[in-house]
Design a protein around this motif. Structure first.
Motif, PDB file in Angstrom:
ATOM      1  N   ARG A 127       1.025   8.363 -14.090  1.00 30.17           N
ATOM      2  CA  ARG A 127       1.721   7.238 -13.459  1.00 30.17           C
ATOM      3  C   ARG A 127       0.910   6.748 -12.265  1.00 30.17           C
ATOM      4  N   PHE A 128       0.832   5.434 -12.142  1.00 31.00           N
ATOM      5  CA  PHE A 128       0.024   4.847 -11.079  1.00 31.00           C
ATOM      6  C   PHE A 128       0.794   3.731 -10.374  1.00 31.00           C
ATOM      7  N   GLY A 129       0.479   3.545  -9.107  1.00 28.24           N
ATOM      8  CA  GLY A 129       1.184   2.536  -8.327  1.00 28.24           C
ATOM      9  C   GLY A 129       0.735   1.116  -8.595  1.00 28.24           C
ATOM     10  N   PHE A 130      -0.518   0.937  -9.035  1.00 29.16           N
ATOM     11  CA  PHE A 130      -1.083  -0.405  -9.162  1.00 29.16           C
ATOM     12  C   PHE A 130      -2.136  -0.404 -10.260  1.00 29.16           C
ATOM     13  N   THR A 131      -2.395  -1.571 -10.819  1.00 30.40           N
ATOM     14  CA  THR A 131      -3.530  -1.754 -11.717  1.00 30.40           C
ATOM     15  C   THR A 131      -4.400  -2.865 -11.157  1.00 30.40           C
ATOM     16  N   ILE A 132      -5.680  -2.577 -10.947  1.00 31.19           N
ATOM     17  CA  ILE A 132      -6.603  -3.511 -10.315  1.00 31.19           C
ATOM     18  C   ILE A 132      -7.500  -4.126 -11.387  1.00 31.19           C
ATOM     19  N   ARG A 133      -7.807  -5.395 -11.230  1.00 25.78           N
ATOM     20  CA  ARG A 133      -8.630  -6.080 -12.231  1.00 25.78           C
ATOM     21  C   ARG A 133     -10.108  -5.872 -11.915  1.00 25.78           C
ATOM     22  N   GLY A 134     -10.792  -5.113 -12.784  1.00 31.00           N
ATOM     23  CA  GLY A 134     -12.202  -4.818 -12.549  1.00 31.00           C
ATOM     24  C   GLY A 134     -13.134  -5.468 -13.533  1.00 31.00           C
ATOM     25  N   TYR A 139       0.828  -1.216   0.000  1.00 30.19           N
ATOM     26  CA  TYR A 139       0.000   0.000   0.000  1.00 30.19           C
ATOM     27  C   TYR A 139       0.862   1.266   0.000  1.00 30.19           C
ATOM     28  N   GLU A 140       1.982   1.217   0.700  1.00 29.35           N
ATOM     29  CA  GLU A 140       2.899   2.358   0.706  1.00 29.35           C
ATOM     30  C   GLU A 140       3.419   2.629  -0.703  1.00 29.35           C
ATOM     31  N   ALA A 141       3.797   1.551  -1.404  1.00 26.14           N
ATOM     32  CA  ALA A 141       4.323   1.702  -2.756  1.00 26.14           C
ATOM     33  C   ALA A 141       3.245   2.182  -3.724  1.00 26.14           C
ATOM     34  N   ALA A 142       2.024   1.625  -3.601  1.00 30.66           N
ATOM     35  CA  ALA A 142       0.941   2.029  -4.502  1.00 30.66           C
ATOM     36  C   ALA A 142       0.709   3.539  -4.418  1.00 30.66           C
ATOM     37  N   ASP A 143       0.789   4.065  -3.216  1.00 31.16           N
ATOM     38  CA  ASP A 143       0.542   5.490  -3.019  1.00 31.16           C
ATOM     39  C   ASP A 143       1.716   6.350  -3.502  1.00 31.16           C
ATOM     40  N   LYS A 144       2.926   5.914  -3.150  1.00 34.39           N
ATOM     41  CA  LYS A 144       4.101   6.734  -3.450  1.00 34.39           C
ATOM     42  C   LYS A 144       4.422   6.767  -4.947  1.00 34.39           C
ATOM     43  N   LEU A 145       4.096   5.705  -5.663  1.00 31.29           N
ATOM     44  CA  LEU A 145       4.429   5.637  -7.087  1.00 31.29           C
ATOM     45  C   LEU A 145       3.395   6.331  -7.974  1.00 31.29           C
ATOM     46  N   THR A 146       2.298   6.779  -7.378  1.00 29.06           N
ATOM     47  CA  THR A 146       1.239   7.404  -8.163  1.00 29.06           C
ATOM     48  C   THR A 146       1.496   8.898  -8.365  1.00 29.06           C
ATOM     49  N   ASP A 147       1.439   9.309  -9.608  1.00 29.72           N
ATOM     50  CA  ASP A 147       1.534  10.720  -9.973  1.00 29.72           C
ATOM     51  C   ASP A 147       0.569  10.920 -11.141  1.00 29.72           C
ATOM     52  N   LYS A 148      -0.666  11.250 -10.817  1.00 31.54           N
ATOM     53  CA  LYS A 148      -1.703  11.328 -11.848  1.00 31.54           C
ATOM     54  C   LYS A 148      -1.381  12.370 -12.904  1.00 31.54           C
ATOM     55  N   GLY A 149      -0.709  13.444 -12.501  1.00 30.96           N
ATOM     56  CA  GLY A 149      -0.364  14.483 -13.464  1.00 30.96           C
ATOM     57  C   GLY A 149       0.537  13.978 -14.569  1.00 30.96           C
ATOM     58  N   LYS A 150       1.335  12.975 -14.262  1.00 30.58           N
ATOM     59  CA  LYS A 150       2.226  12.372 -15.252  1.00 30.58           C
ATOM     60  C   LYS A 150       1.691  11.033 -15.757  1.00 30.58           C
ATOM     61  N   TYR A 180      -8.756   2.056  -6.198  1.00 26.68           N
ATOM     62  CA  TYR A 180      -9.267   2.384  -7.531  1.00 26.68           C
ATOM     63  C   TYR A 180      -9.393   3.901  -7.724  1.00 26.68           C
ATOM     64  N   LYS A 181      -8.811   4.365  -8.796  1.00 26.94           N
ATOM     65  CA  LYS A 181      -8.789   5.780  -9.217  1.00 26.94           C
ATOM     66  C   LYS A 181      -7.922   6.657  -8.313  1.00 26.94           C
ATOM     67  N   LYS A 182      -7.610   6.176  -7.112  1.00 26.17           N
ATOM     68  CA  LYS A 182      -6.670   6.925  -6.260  1.00 26.17           C
ATOM     69  C   LYS A 182      -5.244   6.569  -6.650  1.00 26.17           C
ATOM     70  N   ASP A 183      -4.978   5.272  -6.749  1.00 25.42           N
ATOM     71  CA  ASP A 183      -3.639   4.806  -7.120  1.00 25.42           C
ATOM     72  C   ASP A 183      -3.656   3.901  -8.344  1.00 25.42           C
ATOM     73  N   THR A 184      -4.807   3.821  -9.041  1.00 25.76           N
ATOM     74  CA  THR A 184      -4.922   2.986 -10.241  1.00 25.76           C
ATOM     75  C   THR A 184      -5.572   3.790 -11.360  1.00 25.76           C
ATOM     76  N   PRO A 185      -5.393   3.369 -12.605  1.00 25.18           N
ATOM     77  CA  PRO A 185      -6.082   4.037 -13.715  1.00 25.18           C
ATOM     78  C   PRO A 185      -7.590   3.808 -13.634  1.00 25.18           C
TER      79      PRO A 185
END
Length: 447
Positions: free
Chosen positions: A203-210, A190-201, A255-260
């Protein structure tokens, strides 16, 4: 067609199949594999010809022909007739043969279809044979347990050959740039998912299967985090346990916080392709996508590790479908059929098969072979699967309604959870009601 109609139709088909089996008179069934369910078969001479059905014909044909050639060289008085059946039609092929004759002596039967084939009287219980075999003590106990559970009872109707395993793929280059540890625990994940996310660029920390196939990975994440390590508490499912509800709430909050946002519709193909584009930190999928990642990213930019543990190091994971071999009850040469099973799951042959398939060997000696040690994702997955402290939550593959419940009924509901239109508690509560009803129905008819 509504899901309730699908379930009713499936039960009706199974009832007709069972009725047909009971109505059949014993057909002549020799070493050519011409029996129907209900025939008792026999041990036979242990020599002559046996028929083998490959339930993933085309994909696995070459490696099975190699194994058959090895077997016939080691057993010159036995010949194996190979019949390749595409995976998509294996279930219907077995059902047709159960009703009308023509079952093989031995064949590949995956856990997804195992109970329905077994309940129609088509399979030989294998506990006694395994107990006297050189394979005793050399098979992954967790896979044997999965095989037994999938049969719907206490008997073992399948000798496992291989399994996949949940894998967390992560971008080592992105983790190093961000100063992050490997996501080996859920806290680090969860720490990595949050830190790697930069929506402006973008970039996302995780991709979730929906999209399609979303339920199993969602339940895997929930059970893994919660520490709940059984699917049933008596005849009631644990999927609506408050610990699982809390775990799923945390997971879907990504979802949408740290994922596309596109994740809500993504099946595994789209999800893998999206991760391979290079802008996402982590992907939860199985070992099968390894070559896709190598091709897209290069071998030095990612790793595949088992799904995260809890912070105390304990590991809980859901069962993956297990492929395996079954001996068919009507066969007149079960001795020769069993010799083939023993040989195919022996150290060298099981290693050969799984190296070609890219999966985890059921034979624990094969799981130590050099090719496994050189393929880190597979090596780590095998170690996790066979770990003494690993707890496997056995999905109820034996339930006739399992596929409908875990797909048509609840994949749309999971999308509603991601979109905030349904709570995790209501989602799991609905799932639990359906599973409890399916379990009660199963017990009523097979208790």
């Amino acid at each position: 067609m509504k899901s309730s109609s699908i379930r009713s139709s499936r039960r009706a088909v199974l009832a007709v199949a069972l009725g047909s089996v009971l109505a059949l008179t014993a057909t002549a069934c020799g070493d050519d594999g011409s029996g129907a369910a209900g025939d008792k078969g026999g041990e036979g001479s242990g020599k002559g010809e046996i028929t083998f059905w490959d339930n993933n014909g085309g994909v696995r044909t070459d490696v099975w022909k190699e194994i058959i050639a090895d077997f016939e060289k080691a057993n010159p008085d036995i010949k194996v007739k190979y019949v390749g059946i595409p995976a998509a039609s294996a279930q219907s092929k077995y059902d047709t043969a159960i009703q009308g004759g023509g079952l093989p002596d031995v064949g590949g039967v995956g856990t997804a279809m195992l109970a329905e084939v077994a309940v129609q009287g088509a399979l030989e219980p294998l506990d006694g044979r395994l107990a006297k075999s050189g394979l005793k003590g050399k098979l992954s106990q967790n896979l044997v347990d999965s095989s037994r559970a999938a049969g719907g009872g206490d008997a073992l109707y399948q000798i496992p050959t291989s399994s996949n395993n949940g894998t967390l793929w992560y971008r080592t280059d992105l983790f190093e740039q961000a100063g992050l540890d490997a996501p080996t625990t859920w806290t680090k994940f969860y720490e990595a998912a949050d830190k790697l996310t930069d929506k402006g660029k973008n970039r996302f920390g995780f991709t979730i299967r929906g999209g399609e196939g979303s339920i199993a990975p969602a339940l895997d994440a929930a059970y893994s985090q919660s520490g709940v390590d059984t699917f049933w508490n008596g005849d009631k499912t644990t999927v609506d346990d408050p610990k699982l509800v809390a775990a799923l709430e945390k997971y879907v909050a990504l979802y949408k916080k740290d994922t596309p946002s596109a994740d809500v519709n993504n099946d595994f193909t789209k999800m893998v392709s999206q991760w391979d584009s290079g802008t996402i930190g982590m992907l939860s999928h199985n070992l099968g996508s390894y070559q896709d990642h190598v091709k897209a990213l290069g071998a030095g930019k990612f790793r595949g590790i088992p799904s995260p543990t809890r912070d105390d190091g304990s590991r809980v994971q859901v069962s993956n479908p297990v492929d395996g071999l079954s001996v068919f009850k009507p066969g007149k040469n079960k001795a020769a059929a069993w010799k083939f099973v023993e040989f195919a799951v022996s150290h060298a042959e099981n290693s050969k098969y799984n190296r070609a398939a890219g999966q985890i060997p059921a034979n624990t000696e094969a799981a130590q072979d050099e090719w496994i040690q050189q393929a880190e994702p597979t090596k780590l997955a095998a170690e996790a699967l066979n770990g003494a402290d690993t707890k496997i939550v056995q999905f109820p593959y034996y339930l006739p309604d399992w596929n409908t419940i875990s797909k048509a009924d609840n994949e749309p509901n999971f999308q509603k959870v991601l979109l905030g239109k349904m709570s995790a508690k209501d989602f799991l509560g609905t799932l639990a009601e359906q599973l409890n009803a399916a379990q009660a129905d199963w017990k009523k008819n097979h208790g």
